[in-house]
Design an enzyme around this catalytic site. Structure first.
Site, PDB file in Angstrom:
ATOM      1  N   GLY A 217     -19.412   3.983  25.434  1.00 33.12           N
ATOM      2  CA  GLY A 217     -18.461   4.389  24.414  1.00 33.12           C
ATOM      3  C   GLY A 217     -17.379   3.357  24.213  1.00 33.12           C
ATOM      4  N   PRO A 218     -16.589   3.496  23.154  1.00 32.02           N
ATOM      5  CG  PRO A 218     -15.961   3.956  20.973  1.00 32.02           C
ATOM      6  CD  PRO A 218     -16.697   4.542  22.135  1.00 32.02           C
ATOM      7  N   GLY A 222     -12.409   7.619  27.777  1.00 31.28           N
ATOM      8  CA  GLY A 222     -12.406   8.434  28.985  1.00 31.28           C
ATOM      9  C   GLY A 222     -13.631   8.299  29.865  1.00 31.28           C
ATOM     10  CE  LYS A 223     -16.509   3.139  28.586  1.00 29.88           C
ATOM     11  NZ  LYS A 223     -15.446   3.197  27.561  1.00 29.88           N
ATOM     12  CG  HIS A 439       1.472  -5.403  -2.724  1.00 27.91           C
ATOM     13  ND1 HIS A 439       0.700  -6.513  -2.931  1.00 27.91           N
ATOM     14  CD2 HIS A 439       0.819  -4.663  -1.781  1.00 27.91           C
ATOM     15  CE1 HIS A 439      -0.375  -6.455  -2.161  1.00 27.91           C
ATOM     16  NE2 HIS A 439      -0.325  -5.337  -1.437  1.00 27.91           N
ATOM     17  CD  GLU A 440       2.463  -1.680   0.382  1.00 29.18           C
ATOM     18  OE1 GLU A 440       1.610  -0.776   0.358  1.00 29.18           O
ATOM     19  OE2 GLU A 440       2.260  -2.772   0.943  1.00 29.18           O
ATOM     20  CG  HIS A 443      -2.073  -0.822  -2.163  1.00 30.99           C
ATOM     21  ND1 HIS A 443      -3.358  -1.267  -2.359  1.00 30.99           N
ATOM     22  CD2 HIS A 443      -1.391  -1.856  -1.591  1.00 30.99           C
ATOM     23  CE1 HIS A 443      -3.457  -2.519  -1.930  1.00 30.99           C
ATOM     24  NE2 HIS A 443      -2.277  -2.903  -1.458  1.00 30.99           N
ATOM     25  CG  ASP A 517      -4.607  -5.391   0.292  1.00 29.25           C
ATOM     26  OD1 ASP A 517      -4.772  -4.709   1.322  1.00 29.25           O
ATOM     27  OD2 ASP A 517      -3.533  -5.462  -0.319  1.00 29.25           O
TER      28      ASP A 517
END
Length: 673
Positions: A217-218, A222-223, A439-440, A443, A517
């Site tokens: 797992g990533p 919790g491994k 700019h924002e 979006h 972007d």
């Protein structure tokens, strides 16, 4: 001599200290003898030490009566002085300078009896003074060298011993109650623990216990925590070791440690052996430019033999954890070695709620905080991210001298974990701040107008981390694939910032703020063409992915298509991007008034939430969300839908959900730390 305690921990019996005491006594005797010989050589007794000028003055005063001269020393001198009417005899000694050639004449002129003597020490004194220091130094050198060689031999003998740590139930306090977020993974491990405790439950049907369980797992899911929970639940010896601890600089050490580890396991069977970061020792063999054979491969070969060779013990279960299963050797993953691969993936909303319940119990918090609210607000968070977020929330509350952690502290901690802390003290020009606002706003407007994008959360132009501003959208839980229409709308959303700058300030005033972007748009379009088959070129995969050289893969990327096809791929990528660009331009032009209002109010307030955006754009933002169901029907209930109402997605936007961020960042717009 080593012995074992009841819990199989290796204990070393103390050695006798008699040898060290004898050595210390011999050294002390040498020091005493040398001291005695020194004082025998220069026996001064109770005589006074006079300097040369005092002796001359006393001689001239008639006080000195007799002296014995040995070389340049007055070894024994006698003087008679009258103090307070009492005659006193004084013994003295002194050193005669080499330049005092007339000293004897002065003595004779003043009627001093002069005696001479030769400095002839005894043979024993010469031997003691001259040889004893040499013998003492030689003995010390021999002693330390002997101890060093003996210690080196001991280290050489122990170098190939396993460094595994033996854990018992008293050593580990973590149990399965402390593990949330991966129900299936936990169930797999619970079954292994049950087999160790009650094997007859499975063996009565002819079942065999798996030899190995690989946790995949990533990072942060919790491994290792699951392995600790197994150690806390299983009433059997638990050996824990990292993959990097096998291999050393000396040849054969890794294989020797593997043998010793499994020998310890066989003596303690039934037991569990846990190897963390297995990819450190289990990488594909024959990797690199010239293949080759190194110490790591010998260690891996020995591990393969021990796990499923001629001398195997089914009472030993191997647990291993890695976040790189793609680099492991195929022989390590076959049945008979690691029979099970348990995927420990990122938790869903239900799993995140359970993880919050575990971590929030450790801090003082407001009992009214809705954990489901926090779980919905953190899509894509791992267990480690949630633990970090809870800790950051506690730190934020403590910094503000609060009595308990509030919901606002958790939201601020979430934003800090995702984007970094706010940097309001950064000085930027008013023109650049205005450009960031437009700019924002571009979006944000695209997120409002497009139907197939993630749910809009908020927009800000306050610098966080390395970005000057951000528009946050909420990734949907339960979405593991992407539709073509979603990919196209996502491209338009990403291009909204660049189009907004061009629309407001002109083509010559566009900035580098859209660099990230543009990079994401290009990558998305390339994957649509080369991997997902979403264009007129058809469902064909073009080009093989680059593989690391150290895994034994090809050095260069294999080009499995012609130059004409490459040209067609470039044309399709260009067409996808430009179509999205033109579509974005059209939408912003058609909604120029809303765009202008958004930009100016964002510039003034620096932060707009979902209510502000709805008010400015005069729309009710609704995102259709799919109803969440179980991937497989529950045989006990006979349905695939979730019973809990909060797992059914609502049509309204939760104004406290977290976001996938579209950043305004570039080399010019990045804020230097």
């Amino acid at each position: 001599m080593s012995k074992k305690t009841k819990n199989n921990k290796r204990v070393t019996s103390p050695k006798s200290g008699g040898g060290n005491q004898i050595i210390l006594l011999l050294l002390l005797a040498m020091v005493i003898v040398m001291t005695v010989m020194y004082f025998q050589k220069s026996p001064q007794g109770k005589s006074q030490e006079w300097d040369y000028s005092t002796v001359v003055q006393k001689v001239k005063d008639g006080v000195v009566k007799e002296v014995t001269i040995v070389d340049q020393q007055i070894r024994n001198g006698k003087a008679i002085e009258t103090l307070n009417g009492k005659v006193t005899e004084i013994s003295f000694h002194s050193f005669i300078p080499y330049t005092a050639n007339d000293f004897v004449s002065i003595l004779i002129e003043n009627n001093v009896k002069v005696k001479g003597a030769a400095d002839n020490p005894s043979y024993l004194s010469i031997l003691a003074v001259n040889l004893l220091p040499i013998l003492a130094i030689g003995f010390l050198l021999w002693f330390f060298m002997f101890r060093q060689v003996q210690g080196s031999n001991n280290r050489a003998m122990n170098f190939g011993r396993s460094r595994a740590r033996l854990l018992t139930k008293e050593d580990v306090k973590v149990t399965f109650k402390d593990v949330e977020g991966n129900k299936e993974a936990k169930q797999e491990l619970v079954e292994v623990v049950q087999f160790l405790k009650d094997p007859s439950k499975f063996t009565r049907l002819g079942a065999k216990i798996p030899k190995g369980v690989l946790l995949v797992g990533p990072p942060g899911t919790g491994k290792t925590l699951l392995a600790k929970a197994v150690a806390g639940e299983a009433n059997v010896p638990f050996f824990s070791m990292s993959g990097s601890e096998f291999v050393e600089m000396f040849v054969g050490v890794g294989a020797s440690r593997v043998r010793d580890l499994f020998e310890q396991g066989k003596r303690s069977a039934p037991c569990i052996i846990f190897i963390d970061e297995l990819d450190a020792v289990g990488r594909t063999r024959g990797a690199g430019y010239g293949g080759g054979h190194d110490e790591r491969e010998q260690t891996l070969n020995q591990m393969l033999v021990e796990m499923d060779g001629f001398n195997t013990d089914t009472r030993i279960i191997i647990f291993a954890a890695t976040n790189r299963p793609d680099v492991l050797d195929p022989a390590l993953l076959r049945p008979g070695r690691f029979d099970r691969q348990v995927v420990v993936d990122l938790p869903d909303v239900k799993g995140r709620e359970g993880i919050f319940k575990v971590h929030i119990a450790k801090i003082k918090h407001n009992p009214s905080i809705d954990l489901l609210h926090l779980a919905r607000a953190t899509p894509g968070f791992s267990g480690a991210d949630i633990a970090n977020m809870c800790n950051e929330a506690a730190l934020i509350a403590a910094r503000a001298d609060k009595e308990q952690v509030e919901l606002h502290d958790f939201e601020e901690a979430r934003d800090k974990v995702m984007m970094g802390p706010e940097r309001r003290s950064i000085l930027i020009s008013a023109k650049e701040k205005l450009n960031t606002a437009y700019h924002e706003a571009g979006h944000t407007l695209m997120a409002v107008l497009l139907k197939n994008t993630d749910a809009l959360h908020k927009v800000t132009i306050v610098p966080r981390g390395r970005s000057l501003g951000a528009t946050w959208t909420i990734p949907s839980d339960g979405r593991y694939t992407m539709q073509k229409k979603h990919a196209i709308d996502q491209m338009s959303l990403l291009l909204g910032g660049r189009v907004a700058e061009e629309f407001k300030f002109g083509d010559e005033c566009i900035t580098t703020g859209a660099s990230n972007d543009i990079e994401r748009v290009t990558e998305l379009a390339r994957r649509m063409v080369c991997e997902w088959g979403m264009t007129k070129l058809g469902p064909i995969a073009f080009g093989q992915k680059e593989q690391p050289i150290f895994l034994g893969k090809e050095i260069s990327r294999h080009k499995d298509y012609s130059e004409e096809t490459a040209r067609a791929i470039d044309e399709e990528i260009h067409k996808l991007v430009m179509d999205a660009y033109k579509r974005t331009q059209t939408l912003i032009k058609e909604n120029a008034d809303k765009f202008e209002k958004l930009s100016l109010e964002l510039y003034e307030k620096e932060y707009l939430d979902i209510e502000d955006i709805e008010r400015i754009c005069e729309v009710k933002i609704e995102k259709e969300k799919d109803k969440l169901v179980y991937a497989g029907k529950d045989p006990k209930r006979g349905t695939d839908e979730l019973e809990d109402d909060y797992y059914n997605a609502s049509n309204s936007i939760d104004d406290n959900n977290t976001a996938e961020v579209s950043e305004s960042s570039s080399e010019d717009n990045k804020v230097s730390e």
